[in-house]
Design a protein around this motif. Structure first.
Motif, PDB file in Angstrom:
ATOM      1  N   PHE A  85     -45.258  -6.005  10.827  1.00  0.00           N
ATOM      2  CA  PHE A  85     -43.956  -5.527  10.751  1.00  0.00           C
ATOM      3  C   PHE A  85     -43.841  -5.026  12.211  1.00  0.00           C
ATOM      4  O   PHE A  85     -44.664  -4.433  12.597  1.00  0.00           O
ATOM      5  N   SER A  86     -42.706  -5.144  12.924  1.00  0.00           N
ATOM      6  CA  SER A  86     -42.458  -4.540  14.105  1.00  0.00           C
ATOM      7  C   SER A  86     -42.776  -3.064  14.004  1.00  0.00           C
ATOM      8  O   SER A  86     -42.395  -2.468  13.023  1.00  0.00           O
ATOM      9  N   SER A  87     -43.384  -2.614  15.227  1.00  0.00           N
ATOM     10  CA  SER A  87     -43.573  -1.096  15.188  1.00  0.00           C
ATOM     11  C   SER A  87     -42.447  -0.257  15.034  1.00  0.00           C
ATOM     12  O   SER A  87     -42.575   0.830  14.829  1.00  0.00           O
ATOM     13  N   GLU A  88     -41.207  -0.906  15.316  1.00  0.00           N
ATOM     14  CA  GLU A  88     -40.046  -0.056  15.121  1.00  0.00           C
ATOM     15  C   GLU A  88     -39.683   0.122  13.720  1.00  0.00           C
ATOM     16  O   GLU A  88     -38.870   0.792  13.348  1.00  0.00           O
ATOM     17  N   CYS A  89     -40.353  -0.619  12.646  1.00  0.00           N
ATOM     18  CA  CYS A  89     -40.127  -0.504  11.343  1.00  0.00           C
ATOM     19  C   CYS A  89     -40.923   0.487  10.889  1.00  0.00           C
ATOM     20  O   CYS A  89     -40.760   0.834   9.569  1.00  0.00           O
TER      21      CYS A  89
END
Length: 187
Positions: A59-63
Motif C-alpha cells: 500500500f502506498s505510504s499515503e494510505c
C-alpha cells in the motif's frame, strides 16, 4: 489487440498513475526511485492473481494513516484498496478473445477495460477481528515498573494487525469496466 493503458492506484510510490502504452513497443525510462520497478511489480502481483504475495507495505505510504484511521473508527475513515485498470484496444478480429469482458451490447468497438482490485473481503469482519486481536493484546499489556520497561504487544494499530493477517482479510476482485462511464483520460 494490445494493452492501451494501465492505471495503478495506491501501490507503493504510485498513488494514482496512468501509463499509456504504444501498440508496438513501450520502454519505461525515468530517474531512480520514480516508480518504474513499482509498475512492473504491480503487474506481476496482479497477473499472478495470488493475494498471498501482497504485503501491507505494498500500500502506498499515503494510505497508512487512512488504514489506521479506519481501524480506530475515526470519522470519515475509509479503508483503501490497491487497484489496476487495464484497457485493451481490441480490433474486430480479436473480439472473440474478450467477448466475456464486453460490458454491454452497446460496446463501441474500441476499448475493453478490466479492473483488478485488492480489497478487504468484509470490512465489518475485518474491524471485528482487529478489535478482538487488540483486546487480547491489551489484556497482555504489562505496566511499567521501576526496573522493567513497559510491554505493549501488537497489534496496536490496524496496520500492525494487517502485517500478519492481510492474506486472510483481503481478496482479489475483478470488474469489467464500461468505457461509456469514463472520460477521455479514462477516469
Amino acid at each position: 489487440m494490445h494493452i492501451e493503458s494501465l492505471r495503478i492506484r495506491n501501490f507503493r510510490r504510485l498513488r494514482d498513475v496512468r501509463i499509456d502504452l504504444a501498440e508496438d513497443i513501450s520502454i519505461f525510462v525515468g530517474a531512480n526511485n520514480s516508480g518504474k520497478t513499482s509498475v512492473s511489480q504491480a503487474l506481476q502481483l496482479f497477473i499472478a492473481a495470488s493475494r498471498e504475495r501482497f504485503s501491507v507495505h505494498d500500500f502506498s505510504s499515503e494510505c497508512w494513516d487512512a488504514i489506521d484511521r479506519f481501524g480506530a473508527r475515526k470519522e470519515n475513515g475509509v479503508l483503501p484498496n490497491i487497484s489496476l485498470d487495464i484497457w485493451l484496444n481490441v480490433k474486430e478480429n480479436d473480439l472473440y478473445r474478450v467477448i466475456d469482458l464486453l460490458p454491454s451490447t452497446d460496446w463501441e468497438r474500441t476499448l475493453v477495460g478490466l479492473r483488478v482490485e485488492f480489497a478487504a473481503s468484509d470490512e465489518a469482519v475485518l474491524l471485528s477481528n482487529f478489535e478482538d486481536a487488540r483486546a487480547r493484546a491489551i489484556a497482555n499489556t504489562r505496566p511499567r515498573s521501576a526496573d522493567a520497561i513497559e510491554y505493549n504487544p501488537l497489534p496496536r494499530t490496524l496496520r500492525d494487525y494487517l502485517d500478519d493477517n492481510l492474506h486472510r482479510e483481503f481478496e482479489l476482485r475483478y470488474y469489467v469496466l464500461d468505457r461509456a462511464h469514463f472520460d477521455d483520460s479514462l477516469v
